[in-house]
Design a protein around this motif. Structure first.
Motif, short mmCIF file in Angstrom:
data_model
loop_
_atom_site.label_atom_id
_atom_site.label_comp_id
_atom_site.label_asym_id
_atom_site.label_seq_id
_atom_site.Cartn_x
_atom_site.Cartn_y
_atom_site.Cartn_z
N GLY A 105 0.61 -0.76 -0.24
CA GLY A 105 0.10 0.00 0.08
C GLY A 105 0.65 1.64 0.10
O GLY A 105 2.39 0.88 0.33
N VAL A 106 0.61 2.70 -0.58
CA VAL A 106 0.43 3.50 -0.66
C VAL A 106 0.15 4.93 0.08
O VAL A 106 -0.88 4.35 -0.20
CB VAL A 106 0.98 3.92 -2.25
N GLY A 107 0.60 5.84 0.50
CA GLY A 107 -0.44 6.47 0.73
C GLY A 107 0.39 8.33 0.98
O GLY A 107 1.91 8.13 0.91
N VAL A 108 0.01 9.21 0.14
CA VAL A 108 0.62 10.83 0.44
C VAL A 108 -0.42 11.54 0.63
O VAL A 108 -1.46 11.26 -0.40
CB VAL A 108 0.97 10.50 -1.36
N VAL A 109 -0.01 12.34 1.02
CA VAL A 109 -1.25 13.76 1.84
C VAL A 109 -0.01 14.85 1.68
O VAL A 109 1.39 14.79 2.04
CB VAL A 109 -1.34 13.31 3.13
N ILE A 110 -0.46 15.74 1.09
CA ILE A 110 0.49 16.69 0.87
C ILE A 110 -0.81 18.55 1.42
O ILE A 110 -1.98 18.74 1.18
CB ILE A 110 0.71 17.39 -0.51
N GLU A 111 0.16 18.95 1.96
CA GLU A 111 -0.41 20.89 2.29
C GLU A 111 0.62 21.68 2.00
O GLU A 111 1.30 21.00 2.48
CB GLU A 111 -0.50 20.24 3.63
N ALA A 112 -0.29 22.63 1.07
CA ALA A 112 0.67 23.64 0.36
C ALA A 112 -0.32 25.08 0.96
O ALA A 112 -1.64 24.64 0.90
CB ALA A 112 0.72 22.91 -1.02
N GLU A 113 0.16 25.95 0.13
CA GLU A 113 0.21 27.36 0.60
C GLU A 113 -0.26 27.30 -0.93
O GLU A 113 1.36 27.47 -1.24
CB GLU A 113 0.81 27.99 1.79
N HIS A 114 -1.33 28.28 -1.65
CA HIS A 114 -0.61 28.59 -3.13
C HIS A 114 -0.68 30.13 -2.96
O HIS A 114 -2.08 30.65 -2.94
CB HIS A 114 -2.09 28.08 -3.58
N LEU A 115 0.35 30.32 -3.43
CA LEU A 115 0.81 32.50 -4.01
C LEU A 115 -0.51 32.63 -4.93
O LEU A 115 -1.15 33.67 -4.76
CB LEU A 115 2.09 32.44 -4.61
N CYS A 116 -0.58 31.82 -5.96
CA CYS A 116 -1.75 32.42 -7.23
C CYS A 116 -3.25 32.59 -6.54
O CYS A 116 -4.33 33.41 -6.57
CB CYS A 116 -2.21 30.98 -7.91
N MET A 117 -3.37 32.08 -4.57
CA MET A 117 -4.48 32.17 -3.68
C MET A 117 -4.35 33.35 -3.12
O MET A 117 -4.86 33.40 -2.49
CB MET A 117 -4.90 30.69 -3.28
N VAL A 128 -1.68 35.28 -2.51
CA VAL A 128 -1.34 37.01 -3.33
C VAL A 128 -1.30 37.60 -4.09
O VAL A 128 -1.77 38.82 -4.46
CB VAL A 128 1.00 36.80 -3.78
N ARG A 129 -3.00 36.92 -4.91
CA ARG A 129 -3.55 37.48 -5.66
C ARG A 129 -5.51 37.20 -5.65
O ARG A 129 -5.38 36.50 -4.56
CB ARG A 129 -3.51 37.50 -6.80
N GLY A 130 -5.43 37.42 -6.05
CA GLY A 130 -7.78 37.27 -5.76
C GLY A 130 -8.22 37.28 -5.31
O GLY A 130 -8.49 38.39 -4.94
N VAL A 131 -8.52 36.39 -4.35
CA VAL A 131 -9.00 36.74 -3.27
C VAL A 131 -8.17 36.55 -2.18
O VAL A 131 -8.49 37.48 -0.51
CB VAL A 131 -9.36 34.92 -2.48
N ARG A 132 -6.85 36.60 -2.13
CA ARG A 132 -5.64 37.12 -0.96
C ARG A 132 -6.00 36.48 0.25
O ARG A 132 -6.16 37.54 0.63
CB ARG A 132 -5.56 38.78 -1.01
#
Length: 211
Positions: A152-164, A166-170
């Protein structure tokens, strides 16, 4: 004559990312034109900015080659192996802005085990290219499942997106979490619960295998 067993212990898989060639000079010219089109002509303190931009994006979009070193599971270890908080640095393919975070990657060993540093290398292999987080998460899990053949394999990614942020909804401080579970970690409720619990608990200080 080298025995098949010795070869199995010693032969790593050389992983070479597909490279289409980087034209740094062309990228530098394009960066200068891009900045000029935005009314930010390069001069004075920013005269060297196009060159720096070109090199920075070339670095962000170029994963390194590595050897996928695996070892026979001679001890028949059958519990979860988990590497937590692997740094993730990628670029959103929609806006070409970075997204940054961590990946938690685990597997239930089959016949072979993996040097722990190689889990980080596999994350980098797929992160250092224009991406969306959902695809990145699945690509890491699928690749490990195919090449390591674990239970079995498991992957969890937690990330902050600069496109969200520093722009758009900020929406500063907003994080996105994605997961991909395969094999026993997907099919067995207890194994699934164990993996997800470990990826959301506080990191423990412990030793580990590195390779």
């Amino acid at each position: 004559m080298t025995s098949p067993a010795a070869i199995a212990k010693a032969t790593p898989l050389r992983v070479v990312p597909p490279l289409e060639g980087v034209d740094l000079a062309g990228a530098e010219r394009a960066a200068a034109e891009f900045l000029a089109a935005l009314g930010l002509a390069s001069s004075g303190a920013t005269a060297d900015t196009p060159r720096r931009m070109a090199r920075a994006y070339a670095e962000m979009l170029t994963p390194r080659s590595f050897d996928l070193t695996t070892f026979p599971n001679d001890e028949y270890y059958d519990e979860l192996v988990l590497a937590r908080a692997i740094p993730v640095q990628s670029v959103c393919e929609h806006h070409m802005l970075p997204f940054l975070g961590v990946a938690h990657v685990g597997y239930l060993p089959g016949r072979r085990i993996l040097g722990l540093s190689k889990l980080a290398r596999v994350v980098e292999l797929f992160a250092r290219r224009p991406q969306v987080q959902e695809r990145l998460t699945k690509q890491v899990a699928d690749w490990l499942h195919a090449h390591l053949q674990p239970r079995g394999v498991g992957v969890v990614i937690e990330a902050e997106h600069l496109c969200m942020t520093v722009r758009g909804v900020r929406a500063g401080g907003a994080h996105t979490t994605t997961s991909s579970l395969l094999g026993t970690l997907r099919e067995d409720p207890r194994s699934r619960a164990e993996f997800l619990a470990l990826t959301t608990s506080s990191p423990a200080t412990s030793g580990g295998r590195h390779g």
